[in-house]
Scaffold this motif. Structure first.
Motif, PDB file in Angstrom:
ATOM      1  N   LEU A  82     -12.920  -1.270   6.234  1.00  0.00           N
ATOM      2  CA  LEU A  82     -12.974  -1.756   5.132  1.00  0.00           C
ATOM      3  C   LEU A  82     -13.444  -3.132   5.249  1.00  0.00           C
ATOM      4  O   LEU A  82     -14.282  -3.711   4.157  1.00  0.00           O
ATOM      5  CB  LEU A  82     -11.911  -2.628   5.475  1.00  0.00           C
ATOM      6  CG  LEU A  82      -9.935  -1.686   5.055  1.00  0.00           C
ATOM      7  CD1 LEU A  82      -9.048  -2.231   6.037  1.00  0.00           C
ATOM      8  CD2 LEU A  82      -9.667  -2.087   3.756  1.00  0.00           C
ATOM      9  N   LEU A  83     -14.451  -3.145   6.025  1.00  0.00           N
ATOM     10  CA  LEU A  83     -15.259  -3.995   6.091  1.00  0.00           C
ATOM     11  C   LEU A  83     -16.601  -3.970   5.632  1.00  0.00           C
ATOM     12  O   LEU A  83     -17.034  -4.392   5.014  1.00  0.00           O
ATOM     13  CB  LEU A  83     -16.307  -4.125   7.667  1.00  0.00           C
ATOM     14  CG  LEU A  83     -15.481  -5.485   8.667  1.00  0.00           C
ATOM     15  CD1 LEU A  83     -16.351  -4.601   9.799  1.00  0.00           C
ATOM     16  CD2 LEU A  83     -15.323  -6.320   8.119  1.00  0.00           C
ATOM     17  N   ASP A  90     -16.286  -1.727   2.681  1.00  0.00           N
ATOM     18  CA  ASP A  90     -15.848  -1.623   1.518  1.00  0.00           C
ATOM     19  C   ASP A  90     -13.904  -2.159   1.509  1.00  0.00           C
ATOM     20  O   ASP A  90     -13.423  -1.180   1.054  1.00  0.00           O
ATOM     21  CB  ASP A  90     -15.541  -0.639   0.573  1.00  0.00           C
ATOM     22  CG  ASP A  90     -15.321  -0.392  -1.306  1.00  0.00           C
ATOM     23  OD1 ASP A  90     -15.116  -1.626  -1.375  1.00  0.00           O
ATOM     24  OD2 ASP A  90     -15.643   0.652  -1.766  1.00  0.00           O
ATOM     25  N   SER A  91     -13.810  -3.633   1.332  1.00  0.00           N
ATOM     26  CA  SER A  91     -12.739  -3.875   1.273  1.00  0.00           C
ATOM     27  C   SER A  91     -11.227  -4.169  -0.079  1.00  0.00           C
ATOM     28  O   SER A  91     -10.259  -3.563   0.192  1.00  0.00           O
ATOM     29  CB  SER A  91     -12.573  -5.482   1.579  1.00  0.00           C
ATOM     30  OG  SER A  91     -13.332  -5.992   0.247  1.00  0.00           O
ATOM     31  N   SER A  92     -12.402  -2.845  -1.378  1.00  0.00           N
ATOM     32  CA  SER A  92     -11.503  -3.166  -2.472  1.00  0.00           C
ATOM     33  C   SER A  92     -10.691  -1.847  -2.392  1.00  0.00           C
ATOM     34  O   SER A  92      -9.994  -1.471  -3.147  1.00  0.00           O
ATOM     35  CB  SER A  92     -12.384  -3.331  -3.238  1.00  0.00           C
ATOM     36  OG  SER A  92     -13.572  -2.401  -3.645  1.00  0.00           O
ATOM     37  N   HIS A 151      -8.860   0.384  -0.343  1.00  0.00           N
ATOM     38  CA  HIS A 151      -8.102   1.323   0.843  1.00  0.00           C
ATOM     39  C   HIS A 151      -7.504   2.568   0.597  1.00  0.00           C
ATOM     40  O   HIS A 151      -7.550   2.793   2.320  1.00  0.00           O
ATOM     41  CB  HIS A 151      -6.412  -0.098   0.766  1.00  0.00           C
ATOM     42  CG  HIS A 151      -6.564  -1.040   0.767  1.00  0.00           C
ATOM     43  ND1 HIS A 151      -7.259  -2.000   1.996  1.00  0.00           N
ATOM     44  CD2 HIS A 151      -6.854  -2.093  -0.423  1.00  0.00           C
ATOM     45  CE1 HIS A 151      -7.802  -3.641   1.766  1.00  0.00           C
ATOM     46  NE2 HIS A 151      -7.051  -4.017   0.039  1.00  0.00           N
ATOM     47  N   ALA A 194     -10.411   4.052   2.367  1.00  0.00           N
ATOM     48  CA  ALA A 194     -10.937   3.502   4.360  1.00  0.00           C
ATOM     49  C   ALA A 194      -9.746   4.444   5.024  1.00  0.00           C
ATOM     50  O   ALA A 194     -10.421   5.119   5.881  1.00  0.00           O
ATOM     51  CB  ALA A 194     -10.783   1.849   4.386  1.00  0.00           C
TER      52      ALA A 194
END
Length: 166
Positions: A115-116, A118-120, A122, A125
């Protein structure tokens, strides 16, 4: 002196078995040192074949120990952030007094790492965290199995040479 070397060898084997799950401790390499210490006693005749084969296996498994989690993360679409998150999560999972911290920690750590990165996304992730966790579990299982085999070799040698050692 033989009893001291045997005791130190046994301690190294136990540290190795624990180290197969705890990344701070040396795993299979510690087990191999335990076997070496046993062979350095006067009561046990040195067997270069056993030491050589176990050494080569230790080197191969140690290399795979670093490759397998990374491959698991990459196979499931993860990044190096997920691998680092897995390792950090494992340490936190060991230290934190939570049930199954050794399993929950790496998954949560990999998830946070991804998430750090690529937080977009989910879904990616979670998928990468699952891959990282599966890679870690596979690597730990292989390492643990070889540590148990080395423990068995250690006890077999001690048993065969018990009259000279004790």
């Amino acid at each position: 002196m033989d009893l001291l070397l045997t005791t130190l060898g046994f301690i190294c084997i136990i540290v190795g078995v624990l180290g197969s799950f705890i990344p701070v401790l040396p795993g299979l390499s510690s087990c191999w040192v335990g076997l070496l210490l046993l062979y350095l006693t006067d009561a046990v005749a040195i067997n270069y074949w056993v030491l050589g084969i176990t050494f080569v296996l230790m080197v191969i498994i140690t290399i795979l120990d670093y490759v397998i989690p990374a491959k698991g993360t990459k196979k499931f679409g993860g990044s190096s952030y997920g691998v680092w998150g897995t390792n950090i999560g494992l340490i936190v999972g060991i230290i934190a007094p939570i049930p199954f911290g050794v399993i929950i920690g790496p998954f949560v750590g990999a998830l946070i790492g991804e998430l750090l990165y690529d937080s977009s996304n989910h879904k990616r992730a979670v998928k990468a965290a699952t891959g990282s966790l599966l890679g870690f579990l596979a690597s730990s299982f292989v390492n643990f199995m070889f540590c148990i085999i080395y423990l068995g070799i250690f006890f077999t040698i001690v048993w065969q040479n018990r009259t000279g050692l004790f």
